[in-house]
Design a protein around this motif. Structure first.
Motif, PDB file in Angstrom:
ATOM      1  N   ARG A  65      -0.788  10.063   2.434  1.00  0.00           N
ATOM      2  CA  ARG A  65      -0.428   8.746   1.952  1.00  0.00           C
ATOM      3  C   ARG A  65       0.206   8.784   0.745  1.00  0.00           C
ATOM      4  O   ARG A  65      -0.204   9.633  -0.473  1.00  0.00           O
ATOM      5  CB  ARG A  65      -1.644   7.907   2.028  1.00  0.00           C
ATOM      6  N   ASN A  82       9.256   4.946  -2.475  1.00  0.00           N
ATOM      7  CA  ASN A  82       8.497   4.031  -3.266  1.00  0.00           C
ATOM      8  C   ASN A  82       9.173   3.359  -4.709  1.00  0.00           C
ATOM      9  O   ASN A  82       8.981   2.240  -4.661  1.00  0.00           O
ATOM     10  CB  ASN A  82       7.140   4.455  -3.737  1.00  0.00           C
ATOM     11  N   ARG A 125       1.009   6.133  -2.517  1.00  0.00           N
ATOM     12  CA  ARG A 125       0.670   4.709  -2.906  1.00  0.00           C
ATOM     13  C   ARG A 125       1.900   4.286  -3.683  1.00  0.00           C
ATOM     14  O   ARG A 125       2.761   4.670  -3.992  1.00  0.00           O
ATOM     15  CB  ARG A 125      -0.565   4.578  -3.962  1.00  0.00           C
ATOM     16  N   SER A 126       1.979   2.833  -3.355  1.00  0.00           N
ATOM     17  CA  SER A 126       3.310   2.060  -3.959  1.00  0.00           C
ATOM     18  C   SER A 126       3.112   2.207  -5.345  1.00  0.00           C
ATOM     19  O   SER A 126       2.215   2.414  -6.052  1.00  0.00           O
ATOM     20  CB  SER A 126       3.434   0.793  -3.432  1.00  0.00           C
ATOM     21  N   GLU A 172       0.928  -1.354  -0.061  1.00  0.00           N
ATOM     22  CA  GLU A 172      -0.195  -0.024  -0.029  1.00  0.00           C
ATOM     23  C   GLU A 172       0.891   1.418   0.116  1.00  0.00           C
ATOM     24  O   GLU A 172       0.131   2.310  -0.047  1.00  0.00           O
ATOM     25  CB  GLU A 172      -0.921  -0.172   1.291  1.00  0.00           C
ATOM     26  N   GLY A 173       2.169   1.014   0.130  1.00  0.00           N
ATOM     27  CA  GLY A 173       2.845   2.363   0.042  1.00  0.00           C
ATOM     28  C   GLY A 173       3.431   2.917   1.345  1.00  0.00           C
ATOM     29  O   GLY A 173       3.876   1.998   2.168  1.00  0.00           O
TER      30      GLY A 173
END
Ligand SMILES: Nc1ncnc2c1ncn2[C@@H]1O[C@H](COP(=O)(O)OP(=O)(O)OP(=O)(O)O)[C@@H](O)[C@H]1O
Ligand SMILES: [Mg+2]
Length: 295
Positions: free
Chosen positions: A235, A275, A237-238, A223-224
């Motif tokens: 947040r 990431n 994200r990956s 999910e990163g």
């Protein structure tokens, strides 16, 4: 203080034995192939930084055995400054990993001399040429000398990044507070921060900010990551990628994030770089093979 980042953590040689079966008591198995991979969480991150052109060094300890020579030469090959790598007496850290035909694993870890780094034996003069120090955990099966040295040395650095791993998360907040109080960038994964603070990670990151940590980065696997500073939280994200082996994904993430920080990027860009380097790492087998030479 003209150099960038020095790592301080364990140095391990992962010896992967590909076997026909993982033997149980009184049984015999056969080795089909053996591969050696130099590792240790902070050293993976430092190698990642060095490949990206960051001036990087390492504080660690090897024994007077063949494994020690291998670990040392590998750091040299990666252009890492080894003036703070201590040559001790005894076995170097290593892990014996058995992998069978179905991918099942059994692991034996030998911390060797890793846990025995006394503050007095560190080449402080060379270490202080670095602006920033990056810490990861020691297993502390053979004593807590190395942890005590980390608690002392953080006071000497302007910038401290810290990835506790499970071994330090287990030790809990009270034991880790001397390091956390000097931490600039805290880089746990979700399970580790929740273990250390004994609460949900969204609450724990608030406590980190109250402790004076500037940037808290919680790694969330596929999910990163989640990032919090005094002024913002977000947040990231990956990146979608083909997953070959997630070994060392967290260490690679740290390399990308710290690279961005050293280059003066904003936290969003640092998280993107984290990431990115992690994604490149998990596309290849092992913790280091996929670490990129440019971003
Ligand atoms: N399946 C995946 N797909 C894409 N990216 C991933 C995946 N798994 C991990 N990553 C990337 O790797 C980063 C670190 O992974 P993770 O949260 O597993 O760290 P970690 O638990 O500290 O890893 P490690 O076991 O290496 O210490 C994530 O933030 C993400 O960027
Ligand atoms: Mg990790």
């Amino acid at each position: 203080m003209n150099k960038d980042v020095i790592g301080f953590g364990a140095l391990n040689l992962d010896k992967i034995y590909y076997v026909d079966k993982i033997p149980s008591k009184d049984e015999e198995g056969f080795v089909k192939d053996v591969k050696f991979f130099p590792g240790g969480s902070a050293s993976n991150t430092i190698v990642g930084l060095s490949r990206l052109g960051i001036k990087a060094g390492y504080i660690g300890k090897i024994g007077d055995d063949e494994e020690g020579g291998l670990l040392y030469r590998d750091l040299l090959k990666e252009n890492v400054d080894v003036r703070c790598v201590i040559k001790g007496k005894g076995r170097s850290g290593n892990a014996i990993i058995l992998v069978d035909e179905h991918g099942n694993r059994a692991i034996l870890v030998d911390p060797g001399v890793n846990d025995t780094i006394r503050y007095e034996e560190i080449n402080l003069e060379a270490a202080k040429e670095y602006r920033m120090i990056h810490l990861t955990s020691f297993i502390c099966k053979n004593g807590t000398d190395s942890l005590e040295s980390q608690k002392r040395i953080v006071k000497e650095f302007e910038v401290v990044s810290f990835d506790p791993g499970m071994p330090y998360a287990w030790r809990g907040l009270r034991d880790m507070e001397p390091i956390l109080k000097h931490t600039t960038i805290f880089l746990p994964n979700k399970a580790e921060i929740e273990m250390m603070f004994r609460e949900d990670y969204l609450k724990a990151v608030e406590d980190c900010i109250s402790l004076g940590i500037e940037i808290v980065v919680v790694k969330l696997g596929s999910e990163g990551c989640f990032v919090k500073t005094k002024n913002k939280e977000f947040r990231m994200r990956s990146l979608a990628t083909k997953v070959v082996d997630t070994t060392g994904a967290g260490d690679a993430f740290n390399a990308g994030f710290i690279y961005g920080f050293v280059k003066g990027k904003d936290v969003e860009e640092c998280a993107r770089l984290g990431n990115y380097v992690a994604a490149r790492c998990i596309e290849k087998f092992g913790a280091r093979e996929g670490l990129p030479y440019n971003v």
